[in-house]
Design an enzyme around this catalytic site. Structure first.
Site, PDB file in Angstrom:
ATOM      1  CG  HIS A 140      -4.878   4.908  -7.519  1.00 52.78           C
ATOM      2  ND1 HIS A 140      -6.217   4.859  -7.208  1.00 52.78           N
ATOM      3  CD2 HIS A 140      -4.416   6.050  -6.931  1.00 52.78           C
ATOM      4  CE1 HIS A 140      -6.534   5.902  -6.436  1.00 52.78           C
ATOM      5  NE2 HIS A 140      -5.460   6.649  -6.269  1.00 52.78           N
TER       6      HIS A 140
ATOM      7  NE  ARG B 112      -1.974  13.515  -3.601  1.00 51.85           N
ATOM      8  CZ  ARG B 112      -1.374  13.522  -2.414  1.00 51.85           C
ATOM      9  NH1 ARG B 112      -0.062  13.696  -2.342  1.00 51.85           N
ATOM     10  NH2 ARG B 112      -2.059  13.378  -1.310  1.00 51.85           N
TER      11      ARG B 112
ATOM     12  CD  GLU C 283      -6.160  11.539  -6.053  1.00 55.69           C
ATOM     13  OE1 GLU C 283      -6.050  12.023  -4.911  1.00 55.69           O
ATOM     14  OE2 GLU C 283      -6.103  10.324  -6.293  1.00 55.69           O
TER      15      GLU C 283
ATOM     16  CG  ASP D  80      -5.667  12.569  -1.319  1.00 58.60           C
ATOM     17  OD1 ASP D  80      -6.820  12.212  -1.625  1.00 58.60           O
ATOM     18  OD2 ASP D  80      -4.641  11.962  -1.675  1.00 58.60           O
TER      19      ASP D  80
ATOM     20  CG  HIS E 257      -5.021   2.731  -3.702  1.00 53.39           C
ATOM     21  ND1 HIS E 257      -3.921   2.736  -2.894  1.00 53.39           N
ATOM     22  CD2 HIS E 257      -5.264   4.028  -3.991  1.00 53.39           C
ATOM     23  CE1 HIS E 257      -3.521   3.987  -2.686  1.00 53.39           C
ATOM     24  NE2 HIS E 257      -4.325   4.791  -3.337  1.00 53.39           N
TER      25      HIS E 257
ATOM     26  CD  GLU F 215      -3.190   9.970  -6.977  1.00 50.87           C
ATOM     27  OE1 GLU F 215      -2.884  10.547  -5.920  1.00 50.87           O
ATOM     28  OE2 GLU F 215      -3.823   8.907  -7.002  1.00 50.87           O
TER      29      GLU F 215
ATOM     30  CE1 TYR G 259       2.998  15.599  -2.584  1.00 52.96           C
ATOM     31  CE2 TYR G 259       4.238  14.420  -4.269  1.00 52.96           C
ATOM     32  CZ  TYR G 259       3.035  14.766  -3.699  1.00 52.96           C
ATOM     33  OH  TYR G 259       1.860  14.266  -4.232  1.00 52.96           O
TER      34      TYR G 259
ATOM     35  CG  ASP H 168     -18.470  -3.523  24.788  1.00 50.49           C
ATOM     36  OD1 ASP H 168     -17.814  -2.456  24.783  1.00 50.49           O
ATOM     37  OD2 ASP H 168     -19.455  -3.725  25.509  1.00 50.49           O
TER      38      ASP H 168
ATOM     39  CG  HIS I 236       0.403   7.299   2.957  1.00 48.71           C
ATOM     40  ND1 HIS I 236       0.920   6.035   2.897  1.00 48.71           N
ATOM     41  CD2 HIS I 236      -0.061   7.568   1.709  1.00 48.71           C
ATOM     42  CE1 HIS I 236       0.778   5.555   1.666  1.00 48.71           C
ATOM     43  NE2 HIS I 236       0.193   6.474   0.924  1.00 48.71           N
TER      44      HIS I 236
ATOM     45  CG  HIS J 187       2.935   9.960  -5.828  1.00 52.65           C
ATOM     46  ND1 HIS J 187       2.058  10.263  -6.840  1.00 52.65           N
ATOM     47  CD2 HIS J 187       3.033  11.100  -5.077  1.00 52.65           C
ATOM     48  CE1 HIS J 187       1.630  11.510  -6.693  1.00 52.65           C
ATOM     49  NE2 HIS J 187       2.217  12.048  -5.644  1.00 52.65           N
TER      50      HIS J 187
ATOM     51  CG  ASP K 135      -8.249   9.350  -4.470  1.00 50.64           C
ATOM     52  OD1 ASP K 135      -7.956  10.229  -3.657  1.00 50.64           O
ATOM     53  OD2 ASP K 135      -7.435   8.492  -4.873  1.00 50.64           O
TER      54      ASP K 135
END
Ligand code: GLY
Ligand code: MN
Ligand code: MN
Length: 461
Positions: free
Chosen positions: A358, A429, A431, A260, A365, A408, A412, A36, A243, A354, A271
């Site tokens: 975005h 990265r 961004e 990130d 996104h 961004e 890698y 619950d 990710h 990538h 972001d």
């Protein structure tokens, strides 16, 4: 955001529906976590964009004549003792500036009446699970009255087509909230960098979750409701997992950390990504790749302005990265050729897989078409050099003032044959969040530095 903001948005929707149209938008359901216990509640962005109402179990109906009706949870003292305050349908019209409100339990009995004699019913297609089935049930109820003279709507239309275009361009109030969100997030990043340096200097066992805690602390301190997405805090080789989430890996002297993370404030996301040396000092190979990513981001920023295409910053990034990968020796000229070949054959894809950005807004996104609406019919085809697939291309979206996007770029480097060993397991990265202006763009997330020297200076203090 005030009630008049929401009222104006509903008026724009009503105008798009036409006089015989009706739109229905539900908020998000609560999501059970276990038994619950529910996950922390987050409203549906479309619904919130039109109402500012944050309670679950609510539905908004807008009709072409400009009237708005809300269905919401009824007052219930016992439930309110357990779950918290409910506005209730009696107080909703005055509190939210809508025309009428009913109990959520009356939705199925009243919707057929509202839909009768209308031409079209609009709702977000394939976004709100189960809504299609509910609409079909309401239409079936209208149809059962056709023999008594009722007219059943003939058209179902996707409301996303209307709302996505509205949400894509942020007005001054939205931009102000997004600036504040980005400022809070930037403070979180600064705080996390400083903690890493402090803990490593003191010889403490610093972990990814320690930095995650710093981010969250600063987000909540700034009034943010929650992170806009699961924070990525990636130590060392974890940065090469796009990710990755904040885990428990140890921050090691000599390795980089990629964060990130961005907060959500009043329904709007930020972001930001920064990559920094855990101990506060970049090594030679780290610095070479870092400066390359930073230069590619600068090129992308310079390409971001009203009138440019959405893909222009990406193309500018790729040009700089491709040349840089050859210069530092990540790519071997003898194997891949010159910079034009690297771009043509997408050889950079091994290290940069990538897109450069975005849309950013209520959703991290964010919604909004990436194709220029006036040119959807202009389709060209090309063969992808890596997969051999035929890709259909439509002209990319032309940027307009008030659109908000991320910039961004990254690199890698997974260990592989032929990849110089000093670069192995480096993931970088950078961004930032940009509001498009007439002459360029406003970077709203630069409360945390980007230049390597400035990051080192910040971590020394
Ligand atoms: N944090 C998600 C992204 O950068 O797209
Ligand atoms: Mn992003
Ligand atoms: Mn991000």
């Amino acid at each position: 955001m005030s009630n008049s903001n929401y009222a104006q948005r509903r008026e724009r929707v009503a105008a798009a529906l036409g006089p015989e149209g009706l739109a229905v938008i539900r908020t998000a359901p609560e999501q059970p976590r276990n038994r619950d216990s529910d996950f922390l509640y987050r409203h549906d962005s479309y619904f919130h964009y039109l109402t500012g109402f944050g309670e679950p179990n609510a539905t908004l109906v807008i009709t072409g004549d400009g009237r708005s009706t809300l269905f919401c949870a009824p007052k219930d003292l016992e439930r309110e003792i357990w779950d918290g305050y409910r506005l209730g349908p009696e107080a909703a019209p005055a509190a939210l500036g809508i025309d009428a409100a009913h109990s959520a339990g009356e939705l199925d009995s009243l919707m057929p009446k509202l839909l009768e004699n209308r031409q079209a019913v609009w709702y977000p297609f394939a976004i709100q699970a189960g809504l299609e089935v509910r609409v079909a049930g309401w239409l079936a109820a209208v149809r059962s009255r056709v023999r008594y003279g009722a007219i059943c709507p003939e058209e179902q239309r996707d409301l996303c087509a209307v709302l996505d275009e509205m949400r894509l361009v942020k007005d001054a109030d939205e931009q102000a909230v997004m600036r504040r969100a980005a400022q809070i997030s930037a403070r979180g990043h600064v705080r996390a960098m400083k903690l890493a340096a402090r803990m490593l200097r003191a010889g403490q066992d610093a972990r990814e979750y320690h930095l995650d805690a710093e981010l969250l602390h600063e987000f909540r301190l700034g009034g943010s409701e929650y992170p806009a997405y699961s924070s990525i805090v990636a130590a060392g080789a974890n940065a090469c997992v796009l990710h990755y989430r904040a885990g428990s890996t140890r921050l090691r002297d000599g390795e980089l950390v990629l964060i990130d993370a961005g907060c959500e404030l009043e329904g709007y996301a930020s972001d930001i990504t920064r990559t920094f040396p855990a101990n506060g000092r970049f090594s030679g190979p780290q610095r070479a790749l870092y400066d390359l990513v930073a230069a590619s981001q600068e090129a992308a920023v310079a390409a971001t302005r009203a009138g440019a295409r959405f893909t222009d910053p990406h193309d500018a990034t790729v040009k700089v990265l491709a040349q840089g990968m050859l210069d530092v020796g990540l790519l071997d000229r003898n194997q891949v050729g010159g910079v034009d070949d690297v771009i043509e054959k997408r050889a950079y894809f091994q290290f940069y897989m990538h897109r450069t950005g975005h849309w950013l807004g209520m959703d991290v996104h964010d919604c909004g078409s990436y194709v220029e609406p006036s040119q959807v019919g202009e389709v060209s085809e090309r063969k992808d050099p890596l997969s051999g697939e035929i890709i259909k291309n439509r002209p990319s979206r032309i940027l307009r003032p008030g659109m908000v996007l991320t910039i961004e770029p990254g690199i890698y480097v997974r260990p592989a044959p032929g990849v110089p060993e000093p670069f192995h397991n480096i993931g970088i990265r950078i961004e930032d969040d940009a509001i498009v202006t007439e002459s360029g763009c406003e970077l709203i997330s630069r409360g945390v530095p980007v230049k390597a020297d400035e990051i080192e200076a910040l971590m020394r203090d």
